[in-house]
Design a protein around this motif. Structure first.
Motif, mmCIF file in Angstrom:
data_model
loop_
_atom_site.group_PDB
_atom_site.id
_atom_site.type_symbol
_atom_site.label_atom_id
_atom_site.label_comp_id
_atom_site.label_asym_id
_atom_site.label_seq_id
_atom_site.Cartn_x
_atom_site.Cartn_y
_atom_site.Cartn_z
ATOM 1 N N ALA A 32 0.833 -1.209 0.000
ATOM 2 C CA ALA A 32 0.000 0.000 0.000
ATOM 3 C C ALA A 32 0.865 1.256 0.000
ATOM 4 C CB ALA A 32 -0.934 -0.013 1.206
ATOM 5 N N ARG A 33 1.965 1.223 0.755
ATOM 6 C CA ARG A 33 2.866 2.383 0.784
ATOM 7 C C ARG A 33 3.470 2.640 -0.592
ATOM 8 N NH1 ARG A 33 7.899 3.771 0.763
ATOM 9 N NH2 ARG A 33 8.571 1.604 0.452
ATOM 10 N N ARG A 34 3.771 1.563 -1.313
ATOM 11 C CA ARG A 34 4.348 1.694 -2.655
ATOM 12 C C ARG A 34 3.302 2.013 -3.707
ATOM 13 N NH1 ARG A 34 6.238 -3.709 -3.810
ATOM 14 N NH2 ARG A 34 6.832 -2.819 -5.817
ATOM 15 N N GLY A 35 2.029 1.948 -3.328
ATOM 16 C CA GLY A 35 0.968 2.267 -4.275
ATOM 17 C C GLY A 35 0.663 1.153 -5.245
ATOM 18 N N VAL A 36 0.891 -0.119 -4.826
ATOM 19 C CA VAL A 36 0.613 -1.254 -5.697
ATOM 20 C C VAL A 36 -0.285 -2.240 -4.962
ATOM 21 C CG1 VAL A 36 2.797 -1.010 -6.921
ATOM 22 C CG2 VAL A 36 2.663 -2.548 -4.948
ATOM 23 N N SER A 80 1.089 -23.823 -8.438
ATOM 24 C CA SER A 80 1.109 -22.776 -9.452
ATOM 25 C C SER A 80 0.003 -21.778 -9.143
ATOM 26 C CB SER A 80 0.919 -23.355 -10.859
ATOM 27 O OG SER A 80 -0.386 -23.890 -11.005
ATOM 28 N N LEU A 81 0.180 -20.570 -9.631
ATOM 29 C CA LEU A 81 -0.840 -19.535 -9.457
ATOM 30 C C LEU A 81 -0.607 -18.408 -10.451
ATOM 31 C CD1 LEU A 81 1.099 -17.389 -7.910
ATOM 32 C CD2 LEU A 81 0.205 -18.396 -5.827
ATOM 33 N N ILE A 82 -1.637 -17.627 -10.642
ATOM 34 C CA ILE A 82 -1.529 -16.391 -11.422
ATOM 35 C C ILE A 82 -1.150 -15.285 -10.455
ATOM 36 C CG2 ILE A 82 -2.750 -14.701 -12.832
ATOM 37 C CD1 ILE A 82 -2.331 -17.265 -14.307
ATOM 38 N N ASP A 83 -0.034 -14.637 -10.714
ATOM 39 C CA ASP A 83 0.527 -13.648 -9.796
ATOM 40 C C ASP A 83 0.801 -12.362 -10.573
ATOM 41 O OD1 ASP A 83 1.967 -12.160 -7.969
ATOM 42 O OD2 ASP A 83 3.205 -13.838 -7.316
ATOM 43 N N ALA A 84 0.075 -11.309 -10.261
ATOM 44 C CA ALA A 84 0.256 -10.035 -10.975
ATOM 45 C C ALA A 84 0.146 -8.876 -9.997
ATOM 46 C CB ALA A 84 -0.783 -9.884 -12.080
ATOM 47 N N THR A 85 0.886 -7.821 -10.272
ATOM 48 C CA THR A 85 0.892 -6.631 -9.432
ATOM 49 C C THR A 85 0.467 -5.432 -10.267
ATOM 50 O OG1 THR A 85 2.678 -7.542 -8.078
ATOM 51 C CG2 THR A 85 2.276 -5.178 -7.911
ATOM 52 N N TYR A 86 -0.438 -4.628 -9.710
ATOM 53 C CA TYR A 86 -1.003 -3.486 -10.423
ATOM 54 C C TYR A 86 -0.800 -2.196 -9.634
ATOM 55 C CZ TYR A 86 -3.496 -7.133 -13.043
ATOM 56 O OH TYR A 86 -3.806 -8.232 -13.796
ATOM 57 N N ASP A 87 -0.740 -1.102 -10.361
ATOM 58 C CA ASP A 87 -0.727 0.212 -9.739
ATOM 59 C C ASP A 87 -2.103 0.492 -9.157
ATOM 60 O OD1 ASP A 87 -1.287 3.360 -10.100
ATOM 61 O OD2 ASP A 87 0.847 3.029 -9.712
ATOM 62 N N ARG A 88 -2.153 0.882 -7.877
ATOM 63 C CA ARG A 88 -3.440 1.085 -7.214
ATOM 64 C C ARG A 88 -4.248 2.212 -7.846
ATOM 65 N NH1 ARG A 88 -4.423 -0.976 -1.972
ATOM 66 N NH2 ARG A 88 -2.726 -2.336 -1.228
ATOM 67 N N ALA A 89 -3.573 3.248 -8.276
ATOM 68 C CA ALA A 89 -4.282 4.422 -8.775
ATOM 69 C C ALA A 89 -4.792 4.232 -10.194
ATOM 70 C CB ALA A 89 -3.364 5.651 -8.696
ATOM 71 N N LEU A 132 -0.665 -2.656 -15.103
ATOM 72 C CA LEU A 132 0.151 -3.805 -14.714
ATOM 73 C C LEU A 132 1.601 -3.362 -14.533
ATOM 74 C CD1 LEU A 132 0.334 -6.949 -14.364
ATOM 75 C CD2 LEU A 132 0.943 -7.029 -16.789
ATOM 76 N N VAL A 133 2.170 -3.644 -13.363
ATOM 77 C CA VAL A 133 3.552 -3.247 -13.087
ATOM 78 C C VAL A 133 4.444 -4.445 -12.782
ATOM 79 C CG1 VAL A 133 2.920 -0.955 -12.281
ATOM 80 C CG2 VAL A 133 3.020 -2.846 -10.648
ATOM 81 N N GLY A 134 3.889 -5.635 -12.693
ATOM 82 C CA GLY A 134 4.711 -6.810 -12.408
ATOM 83 C C GLY A 134 3.909 -8.087 -12.559
ATOM 84 N N GLY A 135 4.596 -9.180 -12.884
ATOM 85 C CA GLY A 135 3.925 -10.458 -13.035
ATOM 86 C C GLY A 135 3.241 -10.597 -14.383
ATOM 87 N N ASP A 136 2.486 -11.674 -14.512
ATOM 88 C CA ASP A 136 1.806 -11.978 -15.762
ATOM 89 C C ASP A 136 0.400 -12.471 -15.445
ATOM 90 O OD1 ASP A 136 0.890 -12.905 -18.199
ATOM 91 O OD2 ASP A 136 2.744 -13.946 -18.729
ATOM 92 N N PRO A 137 -0.633 -11.706 -15.804
ATOM 93 C CA PRO A 137 -2.001 -12.102 -15.469
ATOM 94 C C PRO A 137 -2.544 -13.241 -16.321
ATOM 95 C CG PRO A 137 -2.014 -10.081 -16.761
ATOM 96 C CD PRO A 137 -0.570 -10.390 -16.479
ATOM 97 N N SER A 138 -1.776 -13.719 -17.284
ATOM 98 C CA SER A 138 -2.276 -14.760 -18.172
ATOM 99 C C SER A 138 -1.518 -16.080 -18.060
ATOM 100 C CB SER A 138 -2.223 -14.279 -19.631
ATOM 101 O OG SER A 138 -0.890 -13.992 -20.025
ATOM 102 N N THR A 139 -0.327 -16.065 -17.469
ATOM 103 C CA THR A 139 0.505 -17.266 -17.411
ATOM 104 C C THR A 139 0.739 -17.698 -15.976
ATOM 105 O OG1 THR A 139 1.646 -16.565 -19.429
ATOM 106 C CG2 THR A 139 2.694 -18.293 -18.106
#
Length: 334
Positions: A248-252, A285-294, A298-305
């Protein structure tokens, strides 16, 4: 060489320098090792077929290390690896890539053989060749070290044969032979703990471990701290809360979905006067993705793989509480 081509090469170099050793996951625990294993917190869990090299030591724990159990006594402590490009492999590959890219910048080609920017495909081919050479070398050295340490084949049973405690999706929920009648003793270390007793586990316990894996990851992805507190010990809940607060502090925001258990087996299970413990190796295994809160970008990971990981999770419960009583008390990297 055109300015645009040089700029493109600098971008590649910076990306390789900053990203090759990065953790591909932002899953629950951020790929770290923390928590507690009761009286065995500061001893490494035995290896299994799923985690042939055992688990890394805890990086942080509320359980004090009073020296009664020395980590990995009599064996080399497992080293946490940040992936293929860390340690020796990272230094070697980084040096080769750095030399090649700098050579291209000054018109000598990648390694002197490509003639500048004659072919970017040639660069990619050389990168692929380096990748496979380094991976081969790392695997060779790792297997040689395991043989020298007497680690034996990748197995979870005390005799080095196939682990009777394995459970996986291939060949049924519970692979291996026989019931889940006990735990690996961990060699002489277990004999030095007379106050601890071997714990017999039932199929329902292993079903709960799989269920807890999915529940914890899903609650973490949903940032549901109430659910995490119900599924984990206070120590683990506090660590997860800190991770989510840092995001949250990083805004993601880190989202986890499609959690799939792939394979697992028992490392050890034991009973202490006030609690039961079980450490299991889990590959999932899992879908792991990081997004900008605002912005939702998409800022990290892959929402499809889906991405895969192998970790050792320790669960604890009050004696006599049954399978529903298991809560997560520790995560260690394989």
């Amino acid at each position: 060489m055109a300015i645009r081509q040089k700029t493109f090469i600098w971008i590649i170099a910076l990306a390789l320098a900053g990203g090759l050793s990065a953790d591909a996951f932002a899953r629950a625990g951020k790929g770290g090792s923390f928590g507690s294993r009761g009286a065995r917190t500061w001893s490494a869990p035995p290896s299994t077929a799923t985690a042939p090299q055992g688990g890394s030591m805890f990086e942080r724990s509320t359980t004090p290390n009073q020296g009664q159990y020395r980590p990995n006594f009599g064996q080399q402590a497992p080293q946490r690896r940040g992936g293929l490009f860390s340690g020796f492999g990272g230094g070697l590959l980084g040096g080769l890539l750095g030399a090649g890219l700098i050579g291209m910048l000054f018109g000598h080609g990648f390694g002197g053989g490509l003639g500048g920017m004659m072919s970017f495909i040639g660069l990619l081919l050389q990168l692929a060749l380096l990748f496979f050479l380094v991976r081969f070398a790392l695997n060779w050295f790792r297997n040689r070290n395991l043989a020298a340490q007497g680690a034996g084949p990748a197995a979870g049973g005390p005799g080095g044969g196939p682990s009777p405690f394995g459970f996986n999706r291939q060949g049924g929920m519970f692979g291996g032979s026989g019931p889940f009648g006990g735990a690996s003793t961990g060699g002489g270390a277990a004999q030095a703990r007379p106050a601890q007793q071997k714990l017999e586990l039932a199929p329902a316990d292993f079903s709960m471990f799989e269920r807890r894996l999915q529940e914890v990851q899903s609650a973490y992805g949903a940032q549901d701290m109430d659910r995490l507190r119900a599924l984990t010990t206070p120590e683990m809940a506090a660590s997860f809360s800190g991770e989510l607060a840092e995001d949250a502090r990083r805004g993601v925001v880190n989202t986890l979905s499609n959690v799939q258990f792939l394979q697992g087996d028992l490392s050890e299970a034991w009973r202490e006067p006030n609690a039961d413990y079980a450490t299991v190796a889990l590959r999932f295994s899992l879908i792991d993705a990081t997004y900008d809160r605002a912005t939702g970008r998409l800022v990290g990971g892959d929402p499809s793989t889906p991405q895969q990981a192998t970790e050792l999770w320790t669960f604890t419960r009050r004696p006599g509480s049954g399978p529903d009583g298991w809560t997560l008390s520790g995560i260690q990297q394989a």
